[in-house]
Scaffold this active site. Structure first.
Site, mmCIF file in Angstrom:
data_model
loop_
_atom_site.group_PDB
_atom_site.id
_atom_site.type_symbol
_atom_site.label_atom_id
_atom_site.label_comp_id
_atom_site.label_asym_id
_atom_site.label_seq_id
_atom_site.Cartn_x
_atom_site.Cartn_y
_atom_site.Cartn_z
ATOM 1 N N HIS A 208 96.670 29.780 81.018
ATOM 2 C CA HIS A 208 95.856 30.702 80.218
ATOM 3 C C HIS A 208 94.727 31.325 81.033
ATOM 4 O O HIS A 208 94.400 32.501 80.854
ATOM 5 C CB HIS A 208 95.299 29.953 78.994
ATOM 6 C CG HIS A 208 94.578 30.826 78.033
ATOM 7 N ND1 HIS A 208 95.222 31.783 77.271
ATOM 8 C CD2 HIS A 208 93.266 30.897 77.696
ATOM 9 C CE1 HIS A 208 94.339 32.401 76.514
ATOM 10 N NE2 HIS A 208 93.139 31.885 76.749
ATOM 11 N N ILE B 128 86.474 29.774 82.374
ATOM 12 C CA ILE B 128 86.501 28.602 83.243
ATOM 13 C C ILE B 128 87.921 28.078 83.307
ATOM 14 O O ILE B 128 88.577 27.895 82.276
ATOM 15 C CB ILE B 128 85.532 27.513 82.732
ATOM 16 C CG1 ILE B 128 84.088 28.054 82.744
ATOM 17 C CG2 ILE B 128 85.639 26.255 83.599
ATOM 18 C CD1 ILE B 128 83.054 27.092 82.175
ATOM 19 N N ALA C 33 87.400 37.214 76.259
ATOM 20 C CA ALA C 33 87.418 38.200 77.345
ATOM 21 C C ALA C 33 88.545 39.219 77.197
ATOM 22 O O ALA C 33 88.402 40.366 77.610
ATOM 23 C CB ALA C 33 87.518 37.492 78.696
ATOM 24 N N GLU D 71 93.488 23.531 82.315
ATOM 25 C CA GLU D 71 94.703 22.865 82.789
ATOM 26 C C GLU D 71 95.961 23.693 82.588
ATOM 27 O O GLU D 71 97.044 23.269 82.983
ATOM 28 C CB GLU D 71 94.851 21.528 82.069
ATOM 29 C CG GLU D 71 93.721 20.562 82.375
ATOM 30 C CD GLU D 71 93.857 19.260 81.604
ATOM 31 O OE1 GLU D 71 94.845 19.079 80.878
ATOM 32 O OE2 GLU D 71 92.942 18.433 81.731
#
Length: 139
Positions: free
Chosen positions: A74, A68, A42, A71
């Site tokens: 990022h 998505i 992206a 954890e």
């Protein structure tokens, strides 16, 4: 008849296929044509759009991808910076529909990507076409 470039960050193939289906259908329903280019992620979408816009071959752009939450931090960087890059290009007069999904999990992504549900790919294409018409009005 306008020519749009779909720029997709293909990471989740099954989700991107749904987004592409919606975007392509929306563009074709309006009588326009399209090409597709794939970038690694992206964050590369705004750069690809900027490079393609310089050619003058496209009337509008559709940005597609799925981010998505994981954890790490990022997710925020990719979500925020890809949106910032697209907005900067839009402020320069480039007609872009932003269909980069930023979601918590795959279930949310599926609901948003499916053309028979939220159809965010189709919505992004329709947004790009709407901005193209607005730009034409003020040209």
């Amino acid at each position: 008849m306008a020519k749009l470039l779909i720029v997709e960050a293909r990471y989740y193939d099954h989700l991107n296929d749904l987004l592409l289906q919606g975007a392509r259908s929306a563009i074709e329903a309006e009588g326009h044509v399209h090409e597709t280019v794939t970038v690694p992620g992206a964050l590369e979408i705004p750069a690809a759009i900027a490079l393609a816009a310089e050619t003058g071959r496209y009337d509008g752009f559709v940005a597609l991808g799925v981010v998505i939450r994981g954890e790490t931090y990022h997710f925020e960087i990719v979500s925020n910076e890809s949106a910032r890059g697209i907005m900067a290009l839009a402020m320069d007069g480039i007609a872009i529909g932003n269909g980069i999904l930023t979601v918590e999990d795959e279930a949310q992504a599926l609901a948003r990507a499916r053309p028979d549900e939220k159809d965010k790919g189709g919505e992004a294409a329709k947004a790009a076409i709407a901005v193209m018409k607005i730009r034409e009005r003020f040209s």
